[in-house]
Design a protein around this motif. Structure first.
Motif, PDB file in Angstrom:
ATOM      1  N   UNK A  85       0.757  -1.307   0.001  1.00 42.82           N
ATOM      2  CA  UNK A  85      -0.067  -0.087  -0.113  1.00 42.82           C
ATOM      3  C   UNK A  85       0.856   1.417   0.079  1.00 42.82           C
ATOM      4  N   UNK A  86       2.156   1.191   0.148  1.00 43.48           N
ATOM      5  CA  UNK A  86       3.236   2.383   0.191  1.00 43.48           C
ATOM      6  C   UNK A  86       3.153   2.915  -1.043  1.00 43.48           C
ATOM      7  N   UNK A  87       3.123   4.324  -1.157  1.00 46.84           N
ATOM      8  CA  UNK A  87       3.396   4.708  -2.267  1.00 46.84           C
ATOM      9  C   UNK A  87       3.860   6.294  -2.123  1.00 46.84           C
ATOM     10  N   UNK A  88       4.301   7.147  -2.926  1.00 45.59           N
ATOM     11  CA  UNK A  88       4.744   8.349  -2.481  1.00 45.59           C
ATOM     12  C   UNK A  88       3.694   9.214  -1.684  1.00 45.59           C
ATOM     13  N   UNK A  89       4.305  10.317  -1.032  1.00 42.25           N
ATOM     14  CA  UNK A  89       3.173  11.041  -0.227  1.00 42.25           C
ATOM     15  C   UNK A  89       2.219  11.986  -1.233  1.00 42.25           C
ATOM     16  N   UNK A  90       2.593  12.239  -2.207  1.00 41.99           N
ATOM     17  CA  UNK A  90       2.005  13.265  -3.083  1.00 41.99           C
ATOM     18  C   UNK A  90       1.080  12.397  -4.021  1.00 41.99           C
ATOM     19  N   UNK A  91       0.058  11.740  -3.307  1.00 43.87           N
ATOM     20  CA  UNK A  91      -0.858  11.040  -4.169  1.00 43.87           C
ATOM     21  C   UNK A  91      -1.868  12.031  -4.747  1.00 43.87           C
ATOM     22  N   UNK A  92      -2.312  11.448  -6.067  1.00 42.59           N
ATOM     23  CA  UNK A  92      -3.158  12.102  -6.737  1.00 42.59           C
ATOM     24  C   UNK A  92      -4.744  11.786  -6.179  1.00 42.59           C
ATOM     25  N   UNK A  93      -5.201  12.395  -5.308  1.00 43.49           N
ATOM     26  CA  UNK A  93      -6.485  11.964  -4.771  1.00 43.49           C
ATOM     27  C   UNK A  93      -7.738  11.501  -5.741  1.00 43.49           C
ATOM     28  N   UNK A  94      -7.756  12.365  -6.869  1.00 47.17           N
ATOM     29  CA  UNK A  94      -8.864  12.165  -8.053  1.00 47.17           C
ATOM     30  C   UNK A  94      -8.633  10.908  -8.472  1.00 47.17           C
ATOM     31  N   UNK A  95      -7.588   9.999  -8.539  1.00 40.05           N
ATOM     32  CA  UNK A  95      -7.472   8.900  -9.216  1.00 40.05           C
ATOM     33  C   UNK A  95      -7.182   7.923  -8.073  1.00 40.05           C
ATOM     34  N   UNK A  96      -7.176   7.884  -6.853  1.00 36.63           N
ATOM     35  CA  UNK A  96      -6.994   6.892  -5.717  1.00 36.63           C
ATOM     36  C   UNK A  96      -8.546   5.928  -6.187  1.00 36.63           C
ATOM     37  N   UNK A  97      -8.110   4.652  -6.034  1.00 31.95           N
ATOM     38  CA  UNK A  97      -9.195   3.654  -6.178  1.00 31.95           C
ATOM     39  C   UNK A  97      -8.948   2.774  -4.824  1.00 31.95           C
ATOM     40  N   UNK A  98      -9.731   2.941  -3.972  1.00 30.19           N
ATOM     41  CA  UNK A  98      -9.451   1.916  -2.958  1.00 30.19           C
ATOM     42  C   UNK A  98     -10.763   1.787  -2.104  1.00 30.19           C
ATOM     43  N   UNK A  99     -10.692   0.654  -1.271  1.00 32.20           N
ATOM     44  CA  UNK A  99     -11.787   0.353  -0.429  1.00 32.20           C
ATOM     45  C   UNK A  99     -11.404   0.203   0.984  1.00 32.20           C
ATOM     46  N   UNK A 100     -12.013   1.120   1.954  1.00 31.13           N
ATOM     47  CA  UNK A 100     -11.641   1.064   3.380  1.00 31.13           C
ATOM     48  C   UNK A 100     -12.899   0.668   4.209  1.00 31.13           C
ATOM     49  N   UNK A 101     -12.628   0.022   4.950  1.00 29.65           N
ATOM     50  CA  UNK A 101     -13.653  -0.582   6.119  1.00 29.65           C
ATOM     51  C   UNK A 101     -13.558   0.290   7.462  1.00 29.65           C
ATOM     52  N   UNK A 102     -14.679   0.524   7.844  1.00 33.78           N
ATOM     53  CA  UNK A 102     -14.798   1.382   9.131  1.00 33.78           C
ATOM     54  C   UNK A 102     -15.919   0.513  10.152  1.00 33.78           C
ATOM     55  N   UNK A 284       1.895   4.434   8.003  1.00 35.88           N
ATOM     56  CA  UNK A 284       2.550   5.131   6.912  1.00 35.88           C
ATOM     57  C   UNK A 284       1.744   5.106   5.798  1.00 35.88           C
ATOM     58  N   UNK A 285       0.646   4.373   5.679  1.00 36.02           N
ATOM     59  CA  UNK A 285      -0.127   4.115   4.584  1.00 36.02           C
ATOM     60  C   UNK A 285      -0.681   5.827   3.925  1.00 36.02           C
ATOM     61  N   UNK A 286      -0.198   6.116   2.967  1.00 34.91           N
ATOM     62  CA  UNK A 286      -0.533   7.420   2.484  1.00 34.91           C
ATOM     63  C   UNK A 286      -2.107   7.857   2.309  1.00 34.91           C
ATOM     64  N   UNK A 287      -2.810   6.764   1.934  1.00 41.78           N
ATOM     65  CA  UNK A 287      -4.206   6.972   1.761  1.00 41.78           C
ATOM     66  C   UNK A 287      -4.996   6.870   2.873  1.00 41.78           C
ATOM     67  N   UNK A 288      -4.599   6.134   3.910  1.00 35.17           N
ATOM     68  CA  UNK A 288      -5.158   6.041   5.216  1.00 35.17           C
ATOM     69  C   UNK A 288      -4.989   6.996   5.832  1.00 35.17           C
ATOM     70  N   UNK A 289      -3.498   7.904   6.002  1.00 39.95           N
ATOM     71  CA  UNK A 289      -3.264   8.870   6.518  1.00 39.95           C
ATOM     72  C   UNK A 289      -4.093  10.161   6.067  1.00 39.95           C
ATOM     73  N   UNK A 290      -4.178  10.418   4.830  1.00 41.24           N
ATOM     74  CA  UNK A 290      -4.960  11.357   4.393  1.00 41.24           C
ATOM     75  C   UNK A 290      -6.609  11.196   4.846  1.00 41.24           C
ATOM     76  N   UNK A 291      -7.089   9.892   5.002  1.00 42.61           N
ATOM     77  CA  UNK A 291      -8.441   9.832   5.289  1.00 42.61           C
ATOM     78  C   UNK A 291      -8.759   9.825   6.720  1.00 42.61           C
ATOM     79  N   UNK A 292      -7.439   9.734   7.641  1.00 45.73           N
ATOM     80  CA  UNK A 292      -7.364  10.057   9.023  1.00 45.73           C
ATOM     81  C   UNK A 292      -7.497  11.486   9.276  1.00 45.73           C
ATOM     82  N   UNK A 293      -6.838  12.419   8.332  1.00 49.27           N
ATOM     83  CA  UNK A 293      -7.074  13.825   8.325  1.00 49.27           C
ATOM     84  C   UNK A 293      -8.410  14.380   8.209  1.00 49.27           C
ATOM     85  N   UNK A 294      -9.186  13.721   7.227  1.00 57.07           N
ATOM     86  CA  UNK A 294     -10.435  14.054   6.967  1.00 57.07           C
ATOM     87  C   UNK A 294     -11.314  13.672   8.317  1.00 57.07           C
ATOM     88  N   UNK A 295     -11.144  12.515   8.758  1.00 53.38           N
ATOM     89  CA  UNK A 295     -11.787  12.219   9.909  1.00 53.38           C
ATOM     90  C   UNK A 295     -11.711  13.028  11.052  1.00 53.38           C
TER      91      UNK A 295
END
Length: 308
Positions: A85-102, A284-295
């Motif tokens: 899941x690791x990738x550069x921190x400058x992710x393109x949010x418009x193209x992220x394709x991910x499923x997260x469970x809560x 350190x997962x960049x997508x999850x890190x960004x989602x945590x910021x939104x939470x």
């Protein structure tokens, strides 16, 4: 690919079999046919020279050796998931394709999650969410990596994984608005003497914070109805003389939908502190890190709006 003559393609099947203890459920979990999972189990049995799963009556159980594999295999896959899941921190949010469970209570699902989904959708519409009901397995779900996020009270989160406070809430009482026995408030003696509707979750009937507090302080109330979610409480109060105790935001939400009156709770229940938690391997997962910021952002919005 093989390691020590072990086909690494079988590790995911092994994890599913160890978790589900069923060929059919393991196959469904990985979207495989039952024959394909049966073949994978046959290969695993041959490699380890162990049955892995054995039939006992009408159920299948893990062998002692298979039980010893549960934690290390799950840990290995979680580490692999973190790496892939690791990738550069400058992710393109418009193209992220991910499923997260809560996993969360229906209170959080009603009050918090819709705001989160709308907020995230504007910037990252490709992030999909699987919102799961709260159950007695919530700590197991986060420990095993079965869910990405757990949102629950600070009194029950795990000490083994990172967590952060999202928002707080007080408790209020709701009664049917045609119940004319009370004025603008409910005294403690009246509260304890009423019939109560309470929520408990899952097969283990996990109790809510208010019930724990009352029991710890030897305050006995007469429970007349048990339901499995917070949002069922106000519906079961309507048409009766019973009372329900709810987080205040949910009480206000319910009063917009059903004929209810809201009172300050006469019991000094400590504020409900809602926390978000995630597995340490996903720190350190960049997508999850960004989602945590939104939470975190939506939690601060709720706090600002209500002053809690």
């Amino acid at each position: 690919m093989r390691l020590n003559k072990f086909d690494l393609n079988n590790i995911v099947c092994l994890d599913a079999l160890l978790a589900e203890k069923s060929i059919t459920r393991a196959a469904d979990r990985l979207f495989l046919s039952r024959p394909a999972m049966s073949n994978a189990l046959a290969r695993l049995r041959e490699y380890f020279n162990d049955e892995i799963l054995t039939q006992v009556g009408k159920t299948m159980v893990l062998t002692p050796f298979a039980q010893s594999l549960q934690v290390p295999v799950r840990d290995l896959l979680l580490r692999m998931q973190a790496i892939t899941s690791a990738s550069p921190s400058n992710i393109d949010l418009a193209t992220v394709d991910r499923r997260l469970s809560v996993t969360c209570s229906d209170y959080v699902a009603s009050i918090f999650i819709p705001l989160v989904l709308a907020h995230i959708y504007k910037r990252a519409p490709g992030i999909a969410f699987d919102i799961r009901p709260f159950s007695g397995r919530f700590l197991e779900e986060i420990e095993s990596g079965e869910v990405d996020f757990l949102i629950t009270s600070d009194t029950v989160i795990s000490d083994e994984h990172p967590s952060e406070r999202l928002f707080t809430d007080t408790f209020s009482c709701v009664i049917w608005d045609e119940n004319k026995k009370f004025g603008d408030s409910i005294r403690l003696e009246e509260y304890l003497g009423l019939g109560h509707v309470v929520a408990q979750w899952g097969l283990g009937r996990v109790k809510a914070l208010d019930e724990h507090f009352l029991r710890e302080h030897n305050l006995n109330r007469r429970i007349e109805t048990w339901v499995s979610t917070f949002t069922q409480i106000p519906q079961c109060v309507v048409g009766t003389d019973r009372v329900g105790t709810l987080p205040t935001r949910l009480a206000r939400w319910a009063a917009q939908r059903w004929p209810l009156r809201i009172f300050e709770c006469p019991v000094p229940i400590p504020p409900l502190v809602e926390m978000m938690q995630w597995h340490a391997y996903q720190q350190s997962d960049p997508v999850q890190t960004w989602v945590r910021e939104q939470f975190r952002h939506i939690g601060s919005v709720l706090t600002t709006q209500d002053g809690n």
